[in-house]
Enzyme design. Structure first.
Site, PDB file in Angstrom:
ATOM      1  N   GLU A  69      28.947  56.852 146.761  1.00 33.82           N
ATOM      2  CA  GLU A  69      28.344  55.608 146.302  1.00 33.82           C
ATOM      3  C   GLU A  69      27.584  55.875 145.008  1.00 33.82           C
ATOM      4  OE1 GLU A  69      26.046  51.944 148.421  1.00 33.82           O
ATOM      5  OE2 GLU A  69      25.240  53.932 148.803  1.00 33.82           O
ATOM      6  N   CYS A 113      25.227  47.289 147.609  1.00 34.44           N
ATOM      7  CA  CYS A 113      25.788  48.195 148.618  1.00 34.44           C
ATOM      8  C   CYS A 113      27.275  47.954 148.844  1.00 34.44           C
ATOM      9  CB  CYS A 113      25.012  48.071 149.923  1.00 34.44           C
ATOM     10  SG  CYS A 113      24.859  46.391 150.538  1.00 34.44           S
ATOM     11  N   LYS A 173       7.805  47.707 155.246  1.00 32.46           N
ATOM     12  CA  LYS A 173       7.597  48.754 154.249  1.00 32.46           C
ATOM     13  C   LYS A 173       8.674  48.579 153.183  1.00 32.46           C
ATOM     14  CE  LYS A 173       8.420  52.364 152.623  1.00 32.46           C
ATOM     15  NZ  LYS A 173       8.720  52.714 151.169  1.00 32.46           N
ATOM     16  N   GLY A 195      19.460  50.709 153.382  1.00 31.56           N
ATOM     17  CA  GLY A 195      19.311  51.738 152.363  1.00 31.56           C
ATOM     18  C   GLY A 195      20.484  52.704 152.418  1.00 31.56           C
ATOM     19  N   SER A 196      20.250  53.918 152.005  1.00 35.82           N
ATOM     20  CA  SER A 196      21.323  54.901 151.907  1.00 35.82           C
ATOM     21  C   SER A 196      21.704  55.442 153.279  1.00 35.82           C
ATOM     22  CB  SER A 196      20.900  56.060 151.006  1.00 35.82           C
ATOM     23  OG  SER A 196      19.897  56.839 151.650  1.00 35.82           O
ATOM     24  N   THR A 197      22.939  55.913 153.384  1.00 39.75           N
ATOM     25  CA  THR A 197      23.402  56.532 154.621  1.00 39.75           C
ATOM     26  C   THR A 197      22.581  57.778 154.931  1.00 39.75           C
ATOM     27  OG1 THR A 197      25.638  55.652 154.369  1.00 39.75           O
ATOM     28  CG2 THR A 197      25.390  57.624 155.729  1.00 39.75           C
ATOM     29  N   GLU A 255      21.815  49.064 157.912  1.00 39.52           N
ATOM     30  CA  GLU A 255      22.803  48.576 156.939  1.00 39.52           C
ATOM     31  C   GLU A 255      22.759  49.564 155.794  1.00 39.52           C
ATOM     32  OE1 GLU A 255      24.310  47.529 153.739  1.00 39.52           O
ATOM     33  OE2 GLU A 255      22.776  45.961 153.607  1.00 39.52           O
ATOM     34  N   GLY A 270      19.415  56.647 156.417  1.00 46.12           N
ATOM     35  CA  GLY A 270      19.711  56.038 157.706  1.00 46.12           C
ATOM     36  C   GLY A 270      19.849  57.063 158.818  1.00 46.12           C
TER      37      GLY A 270
END
Length: 499
Positions: A402, A302, A192, A245-247, A268, A250
């Site tokens: 970030e 990232c 995806k 992707g983003s925390t 990651e 995640g």
């Protein structure tokens, strides 16, 4: 792949480019079951982009069923290793042969310079598939030590169906980081891609089929995260989710795994990587590393070096050198211009977020040294110039969150102890660097820095032999290297007793 072309060349090529936006499931293009589609604006000019299938629960169900059938049939995982290697090597070569089209698709989706897409992203995607292809016939099982009346075989076996959810900043590269080891290990995959960057994912799946990868081993479902990514992460017949992707997202993925079938998760996630410069460092080398480490890909990286920790005695000189490097070497331009080293941000909403963080930083007392402004608005695209803020403290939002844009936060320090406290004072732990001529200090500092990758007197150097991933809220599990194979496998013991 190192040729340069004029802007007119790419504009003409664009008119002949076919934009395929349907799912690719079980070896065939598929419309969304709902019949719904969506269109994104092109980052480079704000014009309408490709028409994409808007996937949902039903489309994910079809893709997972296709992947499961392919896995259970053994059509891929039971093939001879040399044959699997041959197919994946051919896949890598087809990627290289299709480099120009893939580069165009990548640039249309994400707004990066087309020559960067061509010479970096396509190249590293093909290299990644090749790296894991060449590992296939070099993976060994083990015989465990036992007594004379038993034999214990320890086998490394594929998990089954892998759900891969990948981001929009380096789509082809990170797709290869997931697909290469997962497929080499014998799994089937449902990919995806981010809704902002679906075109190359679809094309990669088509090229895999052309190379000989059996239908169903790699499926692609396009759509939004809530509508397609979430059902994939919640699916009871998916054995693992590999997410970049983003925390924030995640954490949701981990929750979905727990709510469903306790599937494996590899994450990651975000970063706010510190680049630490001591007063004895080569400031010219440090300035170049800081500028390219922070501003490359418009800061949408990232592990971008967006947090500069610099010894107070050399701060002013270093900032001057960073400005000189940025203005002489890093050209912001339309992505089709041969001179472009950085291009547009991914979308207007993201540009507004970056500009909002810049404004917040200024209100909080950060001083703009140069840049960090919206530019090229007449194009209709989403461009922000590289910029630096100084007089910052580590508790400012601009220094802690970030930003994913070409904005550097410079924070002064006086002692090594202070620098280490500042460097580790973050929820992230993806990467970092230290610049100093004192090698004892360099190694002492790099050992104490809580990050998955630490560079000494350089930044963002790597290859496929080194693992990549983070500590703390930058995630867990590793992409790249031989170690990436392990997360897509499990160990199975077969014990035989004699007499």
């Amino acid at each position: 792949m190192t040729k340069t072309y004029s802007r007119d060349y790419w504009e003409n090529a664009l008119s002949d480019l076919k934009l395929e936006g349907r799912h690719f499931i079980d070896g065939e293009y598929r419309d969304a079951l709902s019949g719904e589609t969506f269109i994104r604006k092109r980052p480079m000019d704000g014009k309408p982009g490709a028409v994409l299938a808007r996937g949902g629960v039903g489309d994910i169900d079809l893709a997972v069923a296709s992947a499961r059938a392919a896995f259970e049939s053994g059509v891929w995982r039971r093939q001879e290793p040399l044959e699997k290697k041959r197919i994946m090597l051919k896949w890598a070569e087809l990627i290289r042969a299709d480099a120009q089209e893939l580069a165009m698709l990548e640039t249309l989706d994400v707004g990066k310079p087309v020559l960067a897409s061509l010479n970096v992203d396509v190249r590293l995607c093909a290299d990644g598939i090749q790296f894991y292809a060449e590992m296939i016939d070099k993976l060994y099982d083990e015989i465990a030590p036992t007594g004379p009346n038993a034999r214990a075989l320890v086998r490394k076996v594929p998990l089954g169906v892998i759900g891969a959810i990948t981001p929009w900043n380096y789509p082809m590269i990170i797709d290869a980081w997931k697909l290469g080891p997962a497929i080499a290990a014998g799994n089937s995959v449902v990919l995806k891609p981010a809704e902002q960057s679906s075109l190359t994912a679809i094309r990669l799946a088509v090229l895999a089929l052309e190379a000989g990868l059996p239908a169903g081993v790699l499926n692609v479902v396009t759509g939004y995260g809530e509508e397609a990514g979430k059902p994939l992460a919640l699916h009871m017949d998916v054995d693992m989710i590999a997410f970049t992707g983003s925390t924030e997202v995640g954490k949701l993925i981990m929750g979905y795994a727990a709510q469903s079938n306790v599937k494996r998760v590899a994450l990651e996630l975000g970063g706010k990587s510190p680049l630490v410069v001591f007063e004895d460092a080569n400031l010219d080398a440090a300035a170049s590393a800081v500028a390219w480490g922070c501003f490359y890909n418009s800061g949408e990286t990232c592990h971008a070096s967006t947090r500069l920790l610099v010894q107070r005695s050399v701060q002013e000189r270093l900032i001057e050198k960073i400005e000189a490097v940025t203005k002489s070497d890093i050209t912001l331009a339309h992505p089709f211009e041969p001179s472009a080293q950085i291009g547009a941000l991914i979308e207007e909403a993201h540009m507004r977020k970056v500009l909002g963080m810049i404004a917040d930083g200024e209100k909080g007392g950060a001083r703009r040294a140069f840049g960090a402004e919206q530019v090229m608005s007449e194009t209709g695209g989403y461009y922000i110039s590289p910029g630096v803020f100084v007089d910052m403290t580590n508790d400012m939002r601009l220094a802690r969150q970030e930003i994913f844009g070409p904005v550097l936060a410079a924070i002064p320090f006086d002692t090594e102890e202070e620098a280490l406290l500042l460097a580790n004072d973050t929820i992230y732990g993806l990467a970092g660097a230290v610049f100093t001529k004192d090698m004892d200090r360099a190694h002492r500092f790099s050992e104490a820095l809580h990050a998955g990758t630490v560079w000494i007197n350089t930044y963002d150097m790597s290859n496929f032999s080194t693992p990549f991933g983070g500590f703390k809220q930058s995630g867990f599990g590793r992409d790249r290297s031989v170690h990436a194979i392990d997360k897509y496998c499990d160990y199975k013991t077969i014990w035989q007793q004699f007499g």
